[in-house]
Enzyme design. Structure first.
Site, PDB file in Angstrom:
ATOM      1  N   LYS A   1      -2.008  -7.834  18.411  1.00 49.39           N
ATOM      2  CA  LYS A   1      -0.970  -8.825  18.692  1.00 49.39           C
ATOM      3  C   LYS A   1      -0.595  -9.570  17.409  1.00 49.39           C
ATOM      4  O   LYS A   1      -1.470 -10.095  16.718  1.00 49.39           O
ATOM      5  CB  LYS A   1      -1.458  -9.811  19.745  1.00 49.39           C
ATOM      6  CG  LYS A   1      -1.836  -9.143  21.066  1.00 49.39           C
ATOM      7  CD  LYS A   1      -2.324 -10.139  22.096  1.00 49.39           C
ATOM      8  CE  LYS A   1      -3.555 -10.882  21.666  1.00 49.39           C
ATOM      9  NZ  LYS A   1      -4.159 -11.699  22.735  1.00 49.39           N
TER      10      LYS A   1
ATOM     11  N   THR B   1       2.796 -22.678  23.377  1.00 49.24           N
ATOM     12  CA  THR B   1       2.301 -21.295  23.440  1.00 49.24           C
ATOM     13  C   THR B   1       0.853 -21.226  23.922  1.00 49.24           C
ATOM     14  O   THR B   1       0.180 -20.218  23.729  1.00 49.24           O
ATOM     15  CB  THR B   1       2.405 -20.635  22.054  1.00 49.24           C
ATOM     16  OG1 THR B   1       1.699 -21.436  21.092  1.00 49.24           O
ATOM     17  CG2 THR B   1       3.854 -20.476  21.623  1.00 49.24           C
TER      18      THR B   1
ATOM     19  N   GLY C   1      -2.104 -20.366  26.027  1.00 51.37           N
ATOM     20  CA  GLY C   1      -2.345 -19.368  27.055  1.00 51.37           C
ATOM     21  C   GLY C   1      -1.583 -18.067  26.892  1.00 51.37           C
ATOM     22  O   GLY C   1      -1.593 -17.235  27.800  1.00 51.37           O
ATOM     23  N   THR C   2      -0.946 -17.864  25.746  1.00 47.26           N
ATOM     24  CA  THR C   2      -0.168 -16.629  25.572  1.00 47.26           C
ATOM     25  C   THR C   2      -1.065 -15.388  25.635  1.00 47.26           C
ATOM     26  O   THR C   2      -0.703 -14.393  26.277  1.00 47.26           O
ATOM     27  CB  THR C   2       0.596 -16.636  24.237  1.00 47.26           C
ATOM     28  OG1 THR C   2      -0.306 -17.010  23.178  1.00 47.26           O
ATOM     29  CG2 THR C   2       1.755 -17.600  24.272  1.00 47.26           C
ATOM     30  N   GLY C   3      -2.218 -15.432  24.978  1.00 47.34           N
ATOM     31  CA  GLY C   3      -3.111 -14.272  24.977  1.00 47.34           C
ATOM     32  C   GLY C   3      -3.654 -13.968  26.361  1.00 47.34           C
ATOM     33  O   GLY C   3      -3.696 -12.811  26.793  1.00 47.34           O
ATOM     34  N   CYS C   4      -4.066 -15.019  27.075  1.00 47.03           N
ATOM     35  CA  CYS C   4      -4.558 -14.845  28.450  1.00 47.03           C
ATOM     36  C   CYS C   4      -3.462 -14.260  29.329  1.00 47.03           C
ATOM     37  O   CYS C   4      -3.692 -13.337  30.125  1.00 47.03           O
ATOM     38  CB  CYS C   4      -5.003 -16.184  29.028  1.00 47.03           C
ATOM     39  SG  CYS C   4      -6.281 -17.028  28.083  1.00 47.03           S
TER      40      CYS C   4
END
Length: 265
Positions: free
Chosen positions: A173, A206, A208-211
């Site tokens: 990512k 942003t 919590g974007t990865g979750c």
């Protein structure tokens, strides 16, 4: 009914962790079950306390879910300690479906969420079990013990090196990179790697974007999509959630993305 299980920590602020995962599952039309690995006291500005769930309770939660509910995909997030990692790996022994592993190490606020001594356990016990590993650039660098780089060639090489550690595929990512375009790379053994680009959106919301991305991938896999389609669909959903994040006005720090941007007016 497609069902996905999230194994992760709880975010009292609601923007990441279990809460973000369940919101993403719901937004993608999938029933969500959960195993809570840690309690965190956090908001949009900081993590102020962390309490790891007792290992016996993690094992009990996993057994309760798998004994009764047909789970079609699993997403793994915050684990915290080697003991938790071992419990989760043991609990997955009888599950043969797709597993999305998000190697959560540091919160958006900069607070550590994975003990340094747990990294080896993560690599040994869970990377080989992952259908897809979804590290951001700092996480990939930490897992490989090297400097962080957002150069596309370096990202590809890092993804290949991580894939050699066991996961069937790696989604690198690029959100922590620089420049006006954000690039993600899916290295899955097919050539060429899947390259996903998006304009970098000017927002601080942003959290919590990865979750959200990893949970969305798990949701699409639970519905029967192949990995490339699942990643592509989840990527597009996340971009919409980021673009609409400023309309929520939650907290005074790094606010959450808008999981229900396609439903709420």
């Amino acid at each position: 009914m497609a069902t996905a299980l999230t194994i992760a920590g709880s975010d009292s602020g609601g923007g990441a962790g279990i809460q973000a995962d369940l919101k993403a599952f719901s937004a993608r039309g999938v029933y969500g079950a959960s195993v809570i690995t840690a309690l965190t006291a956090q908001n949009t500005q900081a993590v102020t306390a962390v309490e790891i769930t007792p290992v016996e309770m993690i094992r009990a939660q996993m057994a309760a879910v798998f004994d009764d509910i047909a789970v079609h995909a699993v997403k793994i997030g915050m684990l915290g300690t080697p003991e938790v990692i071992a419990a989760v790996a043991d609990g997955l022994a009888g599950f043969d479906g797709p597993v999305v592993l998000d190697p959560v190490m540091v919160a958006k606020s900069g607070d550590a969420l994975l003990a340094a001594e747990a990294e080896a356990a993560l690599a040994d016990r869970l990377l080989p079990r992952a259908t897809v590993l979804t590290p951001n650039l700092p996480e990939a660098a930490r897992l490989l013990g090297r400097d962080e780089s957002d150069d596309p060639a370096a990202m590809l090489e890092a993804g290949q090196a991580l894939r050699a550690m066991g996961p069937a595929a790696v989604l690198m990512k690029g959100g922590h990179g620089r420049g006006e375009t954000c690039v993600d790379l899916l290295i899955d053994g097919d050539e060429p790697p899947l390259r996903l680009e998006a304009a970098r959106i000017a927002t601080r919301n942003t959290h919590g974007t990865g979750c959200t991305l990893s949970a969305s991938i798990a949701a699409e896999l639970a519905k029967g999509a192949d990995l490339r389609r699942a990643v592509t669909t989840a990527h597009g959903y996340l971009q919409g959630a980021i673009a609409a994040a400023d309309t929520l006005e939650i907290g005074s720090g790094h606010g959450p993305v808008h999981h229900f941007h396609e439903m709420w007016t």
